[in-house]
Enzyme design. Structure first.
Site, short mmCIF file in Angstrom:
data_model
loop_
_atom_site.label_atom_id
_atom_site.label_comp_id
_atom_site.label_asym_id
_atom_site.label_seq_id
_atom_site.Cartn_x
_atom_site.Cartn_y
_atom_site.Cartn_z
N GLY A 197 63.05 -45.15 6.81
CA GLY A 197 62.31 -45.81 7.88
C GLY A 197 60.83 -45.88 7.59
O GLY A 197 59.99 -45.69 8.48
N SER B 135 73.44 -50.79 1.68
CA SER B 135 73.97 -50.13 2.88
C SER B 135 75.42 -50.58 3.05
O SER B 135 75.85 -51.55 2.40
CB SER B 135 73.16 -50.56 4.11
N GLY C 199 63.75 -50.08 11.07
CA GLY C 199 63.42 -51.30 11.78
C GLY C 199 61.92 -51.53 11.91
O GLY C 199 61.11 -50.82 11.31
N ASP D 193 73.38 -46.49 0.28
CA ASP D 193 72.49 -46.04 1.35
C ASP D 193 73.31 -45.76 2.63
O ASP D 193 74.17 -46.57 3.00
CB ASP D 193 71.46 -47.16 1.60
P1 13P Z 1 62.80 -49.46 7.09
O1 13P Z 1 63.60 -50.04 8.20
O2 13P Z 1 61.57 -48.81 7.57
O3 13P Z 1 62.53 -50.43 5.98
O4 13P Z 1 63.69 -48.27 6.44
C1 13P Z 1 64.71 -48.57 5.51
C2 13P Z 1 65.58 -47.39 5.22
O5 13P Z 1 65.31 -46.26 5.57
C3 13P Z 1 66.80 -47.66 4.44
O6 13P Z 1 67.56 -46.51 4.25
O1 G3H Z 2 68.60 -47.77 6.69
C1 G3H Z 2 69.16 -48.81 6.90
C2 G3H Z 2 68.84 -50.02 6.14
O2 G3H Z 2 67.71 -50.67 6.65
C3 G3H Z 2 70.04 -50.90 6.07
O3 G3H Z 2 70.26 -51.59 7.24
O4 G3H Z 2 72.68 -51.35 7.80
O5 G3H Z 2 71.33 -53.32 8.59
O6 G3H Z 2 71.94 -53.09 6.18
P1 G3H Z 2 71.64 -52.38 7.47
ZN ZN Z 3 67.52 -45.26 6.00
#
Ligand code: 13P
Ligand code: G3H
Ligand code: ZN
Length: 304
Positions: free
Chosen positions: A208, A49, A178, A81
């Site tokens: 998610g 991310s 989350g 991501d």
């Molecule tokens: P979670 O928070 O459910 O693990 O989702 C992660 C996600 O969608 C990262 O792009």
């Molecule tokens: O979808 C988001 C991921 O869980 C990444 O989260 O931006 O806190 O790294 P982050």
């Molecule tokens: Zn995501």
């Protein structure tokens, strides 16, 4: 070995399973998830991310992923991501990430189409594929925030994919990022997914999607975490979503919970031991176990 995201997802589409996307933030997480994939001979997507890049540095995470990919026989794709910063997206394309996500879910439909289209052009020129998002996945992460879930409209999804030329589409069907995904009963909008699948042929992604495993939560709580009210997506709903055409499933929260449980347990049990390797080793092992469970659930064992 390094692999292209699109080839992994096309194969998954035909085989009716989902490829695991795991968010990575440091060396222990990379080692844990790649070791799980190698053991189970599963393809895997390592995702960073913008928050992860800010924390660890883009070159560091890219080198870690490259080293991991070189040391395993299973295909490893490298993915950006929730890209929102155009400079970071361009940099990822130049570095030859396997794929980038442009998250335009906060934009109006027309603007989302316009920017996604521009990114598809930039990425395809360098052989990089693009995941786009339509609708909003709820929840708060480091740099991505959406208060309200807006489900993906199937008709709009068709138009969006046709007009942007994106390779992969993230859909919003009731999940959120989350550990607090549902207040009441966990309920994914599987009928919406079914409609989208009928209208759109590109691989579909479920964000998610963490399950928030009870055993991990219990361990973390036993050693001091306050996780009251956490709830994930039940395994049964994940299985249904895969049947209805989801081919990439994103997991971050479950890895975070495993890390937390592992560190807490060690520190509490060994108050005199301050060696970081001793502290992080058990956390890495807990993440590895969680990653194995996810891969098994997604049906991608021996699909490498
Ligand atoms: P979670 O928070 O459910 O693990 O989702 C992660 C996600 O969608 C990262 O792009
Ligand atoms: O979808 C988001 C991921 O869980 C990444 O989260 O931006 O806190 O790294 P982050
Ligand atoms: Zn995501």
């Amino acid at each position: 070995m390094f692999a292209s995201t699109t080839s992994l997802l096309k194969k998954a589409q035909k085989g009716k399973y989902a490829v695991a996307h795991f968010n990575i933030n440091n060396m222990e997480i990379v080692q844990a998830v790649v070791s799980a994939a190698s053991k189970l001979r599963a393809p895997i997507i390592l995702a960073t991310s913008e928050g992860a890049l800010k924390y660890a540095g883009m070159e560091y995470l890219f080198s870690l992923a490259k080293t991991a990919a070189e040391q395993t026989k299973v295909p490893v794709a490298f993915h950006l991501d929730h890209g929102r910063d155009l400079e970071i997206i361009q940099k990822a394309i130049n570095m030859r990430y396997s794929s980038v996500m442009f998250d335009g879910s906060h934009l109006q439909f027309e603007k989302n189409v316009q920017v996604t289209k521009k990114i598809v052009k930039m990425a395809h020129a360098k052989g990089v594929s693009v995941e786009a998002e339509l609708g909003t996945i709820g929840g708060a992460e480091d740099l991505v925030f959406a208060r309200k879930i807006i489900y993906t409209n199937p008709e709009k999804a068709k138009e969006f994919v046709e007009r942007t030329g994106c390779d992969v589409l993230a859909v919003a069907i009731g999940t959120s990022h989350g550990a607090y995904k549902f207040k009441g009963k966990a309920n994914l909008q599987l009928e919406i997914l079914e409609q989208i699948r009928k209208k759109v042929s590109v691989p579909l992604v479920l964000h998610g999607a963490s399950g928030v495993p009870k055993n991990v939560v219990k361990t973390a709580e036993k050693y001091g975490a306050d996780l009251s009210g956490v709830k994930g997506v039940p395994d049964s709903q994940i299985k249904k979503a895969i049947k209805l055409g989801i081919t990439k499933i994103n997991t971050d929260t479950d890895l975070r919970l495993a890390f937390d449980a592992g560190v807490r347990q060690f520190i509490k049990n060994k108050p005199k031991d301050f060696d970081p390797r001793h502290i992080l080793g058990p956390a890495r092992e807990m993440i590895r176990k969680v990653a194995e469970e996810r891969i098994k659930l997604f049906g991608s064992v021996r699909k490498a």
